[in-house]
Design a protein around this motif. Structure first.
Motif, PDB file in Angstrom:
ATOM      1  N   VAL A 176       0.843  -1.201   0.000  1.00 47.04           N
ATOM      2  CA  VAL A 176       0.000   0.000   0.000  1.00 47.04           C
ATOM      3  C   VAL A 176       0.878   1.251   0.000  1.00 47.04           C
ATOM      4  CG1 VAL A 176      -1.700   1.321   1.327  1.00 47.04           C
ATOM      5  CG2 VAL A 176      -1.944  -1.154   1.103  1.00 47.04           C
ATOM      6  N   GLY A 177       2.025   1.172   0.682  1.00 48.97           N
ATOM      7  CA  GLY A 177       2.953   2.300   0.679  1.00 48.97           C
ATOM      8  C   GLY A 177       3.497   2.591  -0.707  1.00 48.97           C
ATOM      9  N   VAL A 178       3.835   1.536  -1.459  1.00 44.59           N
ATOM     10  CA  VAL A 178       4.300   1.711  -2.838  1.00 44.59           C
ATOM     11  C   VAL A 178       3.175   2.294  -3.695  1.00 44.59           C
ATOM     12  CG1 VAL A 178       5.122   0.521  -4.905  1.00 44.59           C
ATOM     13  CG2 VAL A 178       5.987  -0.149  -2.663  1.00 44.59           C
ATOM     14  N   PHE A 179       1.967   1.756  -3.502  1.00 43.01           N
ATOM     15  CA  PHE A 179       0.801   2.285  -4.219  1.00 43.01           C
ATOM     16  C   PHE A 179       0.592   3.763  -3.881  1.00 43.01           C
ATOM     17  CE2 PHE A 179      -3.783   3.243  -4.060  1.00 43.01           C
ATOM     18  CZ  PHE A 179      -4.107   3.066  -5.400  1.00 43.01           C
ATOM     19  N   GLY A 180       0.831   4.122  -2.622  1.00 37.21           N
ATOM     20  CA  GLY A 180       0.684   5.508  -2.204  1.00 37.21           C
ATOM     21  C   GLY A 180       1.647   6.436  -2.921  1.00 37.21           C
ATOM     22  N   CYS A 181       2.875   5.974  -3.118  1.00 35.20           N
ATOM     23  CA  CYS A 181       3.855   6.786  -3.861  1.00 35.20           C
ATOM     24  C   CYS A 181       3.372   7.049  -5.277  1.00 35.20           C
ATOM     25  CB  CYS A 181       5.212   6.076  -3.889  1.00 35.20           C
ATOM     26  SG  CYS A 181       6.063   6.004  -2.306  1.00 35.20           S
ATOM     27  N   VAL A 182       2.866   5.995  -5.915  1.00 30.13           N
ATOM     28  CA  VAL A 182       2.357   6.137  -7.284  1.00 30.13           C
ATOM     29  C   VAL A 182       1.184   7.111  -7.320  1.00 30.13           C
ATOM     30  CG1 VAL A 182       1.309   4.927  -9.227  1.00 30.13           C
ATOM     31  CG2 VAL A 182       3.143   3.830  -7.922  1.00 30.13           C
ATOM     32  N   MET A 183       0.252   6.954  -6.385  1.00 24.15           N
ATOM     33  CA  MET A 183      -0.916   7.815  -6.358  1.00 24.15           C
ATOM     34  C   MET A 183      -0.547   9.265  -6.041  1.00 24.15           C
ATOM     35  SD  MET A 183      -3.587   6.288  -7.300  1.00 24.15           S
ATOM     36  CE  MET A 183      -4.657   7.661  -6.878  1.00 24.15           C
ATOM     37  N   ALA A 184       0.431   9.457  -5.142  1.00 27.40           N
ATOM     38  CA  ALA A 184       0.832  10.811  -4.757  1.00 27.40           C
ATOM     39  C   ALA A 184       1.411  11.566  -5.951  1.00 27.40           C
ATOM     40  CB  ALA A 184       1.855  10.750  -3.622  1.00 27.40           C
ATOM     41  N   VAL A 185       2.212  10.870  -6.758  1.00 29.04           N
ATOM     42  CA  VAL A 185       2.807  11.509  -7.934  1.00 29.04           C
ATOM     43  C   VAL A 185       1.769  11.643  -9.044  1.00 29.04           C
ATOM     44  CG1 VAL A 185       4.580  11.302  -9.708  1.00 29.04           C
ATOM     45  CG2 VAL A 185       5.107  10.672  -7.349  1.00 29.04           C
ATOM     46  N   PHE A 186       0.980  10.582  -9.257  1.00 27.42           N
ATOM     47  CA  PHE A 186      -0.031  10.589 -10.315  1.00 27.42           C
ATOM     48  C   PHE A 186      -1.089  11.665 -10.067  1.00 27.42           C
ATOM     49  CE2 PHE A 186      -4.032   8.840 -12.132  1.00 27.42           C
ATOM     50  CZ  PHE A 186      -3.654   8.825 -13.472  1.00 27.42           C
ATOM     51  N   SER A 187      -1.408  11.915  -8.813  1.00 25.66           N
ATOM     52  CA  SER A 187      -2.455  12.883  -8.467  1.00 25.66           C
ATOM     53  C   SER A 187      -2.065  14.301  -8.839  1.00 25.66           C
ATOM     54  CB  SER A 187      -2.770  12.817  -6.968  1.00 25.66           C
ATOM     55  OG  SER A 187      -3.335  11.569  -6.624  1.00 25.66           O
ATOM     56  N   PRO A 199      -5.892   9.682   0.461  1.00 25.33           N
ATOM     57  CA  PRO A 199      -5.007  10.436   1.374  1.00 25.33           C
ATOM     58  C   PRO A 199      -3.748  10.926   0.675  1.00 25.33           C
ATOM     59  CG  PRO A 199      -5.766   8.389   2.386  1.00 25.33           C
ATOM     60  CD  PRO A 199      -6.183   8.321   0.958  1.00 25.33           C
ATOM     61  N   TRP A 200      -3.248  10.133  -0.278  1.00 27.28           N
ATOM     62  CA  TRP A 200      -2.006  10.502  -0.960  1.00 27.28           C
ATOM     63  C   TRP A 200      -2.227  11.626  -1.968  1.00 27.28           C
ATOM     64  CZ3 TRP A 200      -3.960   5.430  -0.924  1.00 27.28           C
ATOM     65  CH2 TRP A 200      -3.456   4.631   0.108  1.00 27.28           C
ATOM     66  N   GLY A 201      -3.464  11.790  -2.417  1.00 27.14           N
ATOM     67  CA  GLY A 201      -3.750  12.860  -3.357  1.00 27.14           C
ATOM     68  C   GLY A 201      -3.553  14.237  -2.760  1.00 27.14           C
ATOM     69  N   TYR A 202      -3.581  14.318  -1.433  1.00 30.75           N
ATOM     70  CA  TYR A 202      -3.415  15.614  -0.775  1.00 30.75           C
ATOM     71  C   TYR A 202      -1.995  16.162  -0.933  1.00 30.75           C
ATOM     72  CZ  TYR A 202      -8.058  15.409   1.228  1.00 30.75           C
ATOM     73  OH  TYR A 202      -9.419  15.391   1.389  1.00 30.75           O
ATOM     74  N   TYR A 203      -1.032  15.288  -1.264  1.00 33.45           N
ATOM     75  CA  TYR A 203       0.312  15.797  -1.552  1.00 33.45           C
ATOM     76  C   TYR A 203       0.282  16.709  -2.776  1.00 33.45           C
ATOM     77  CZ  TYR A 203       2.538  12.569   1.769  1.00 33.45           C
ATOM     78  OH  TYR A 203       2.932  11.915   2.911  1.00 33.45           O
ATOM     79  N   ALA A 204      -0.621  16.415  -3.714  1.00 33.02           N
ATOM     80  CA  ALA A 204      -0.737  17.262  -4.905  1.00 33.02           C
ATOM     81  C   ALA A 204      -1.375  18.601  -4.578  1.00 33.02           C
ATOM     82  CB  ALA A 204      -1.556  16.531  -5.974  1.00 33.02           C
TER      83      ALA A 204
END
Length: 249
Positions: A176-187, A199-204
């Protein structure tokens, strides 16, 4: 949650090398931020927006590494309860599973807070000493970005503590952590409404600067969204951990 439970979590950190993982987080983000400056032919330490290059570097570096390293920190600190039957042992001392999770968030949250502040301060120092930026630091924007990063990091940390506590196989949490990295950048390439969905989309949403045209420009931070995230994440963490209290260890 008691002070004794939090102290126990700090004691466990000495054997789990949590500080080393936090140090890797600081160094990795700092180097990625500095790389943005070094690799940009348009960068000039004398131009008014010179600090935006470092802010853009952090805005990219943090989503690249934070989700995975936060997952590692939460997983290491929680897996010890599964492997050593810590849930049962601590319940005999009157510390509930939910109380253990809250203690872990308090202890690990302190480490994440220090590492987040250290990262933003270290990048600022690198900008002065290595990049030689001569213009004044945009302290208000820098501090706001730091606060927003801290809120998102703590929200992601809380998520991973719950996940690691509920799922015994820690490969799931790391995946899930690896998936989070992908989602954070993709977002970062998604509309703001879509970035709110994970939750990771908030990095964007806290991207402080970006490359536009032939220069780096400052971007507004989504303070209302981050405030809502803090309230919702805190409420959900409290609700779920109180439900853990009613479960058998």
């Amino acid at each position: 949650m008691s002070a004794r439970a939090v102290a126990n979590e700090f004691a466990k950190m000495k054997h789990l090398r949590i500080g080393l993982v936090a140090a890797v987080l600081v160094i990795a983000v700092s180097l990625l931020s500095l790389y943005t400056v070094v690799s940009s032919p348009q960068f000039s330490p004398e131009e008014p927006g010179a600090w935006n290059a470092l802010l853009a570097g952090m805005s990219l570096g943090i989503p690249l590494v934070s989700p995975l390293l936060l997952a590692v920190i939460a997983s290491r600190q929680t897996d010890i309860e599964h492997t050593g039957n810590g849930w049962l042992l601590q319940s005999t001392a009157g510390i509930t599973p939910g109380g253990i999770c809250r203690a872990k968030l308090a202890a690990l949250g302190t480490v994440v807070t220090i590492s987040t502040l250290a990262t933003c301060l270290f990048v600022l120092v690198l900008g002065k000493l290595l990049a030689g930026i001569l213009v004044a630091v945009p302290l208000g924007h820098w501090a706001g970005f730091t606060l927003c990063v801290l809120v998102v990091n703590l929200a992601v940390l809380a998520l991973h503590i719950l996940l690691s506590a509920k799922v015994e196989n820690q490969l799931v949490a790391l995946g899930v952590g690896v998936f989070g990295c992908v989602m954070a950048v993709f977002s970062q390439g998604l509309p703001a409404a879509a970035a709110h969905l994970t939750p990771w989309g908030y990095y964007a949403l806290i991207k402080a600067a970006d490359y536009e045209g032939d220069r780096y420009v400052s971007l507004p931070l989504s303070y209302p969204s981050i405030a809502v995230l803090a309230v919702v994440a805190g409420a959900l963490f409290a609700l779920i951990t109180f439900r853990f209290d009613r479960q058998e260890a």
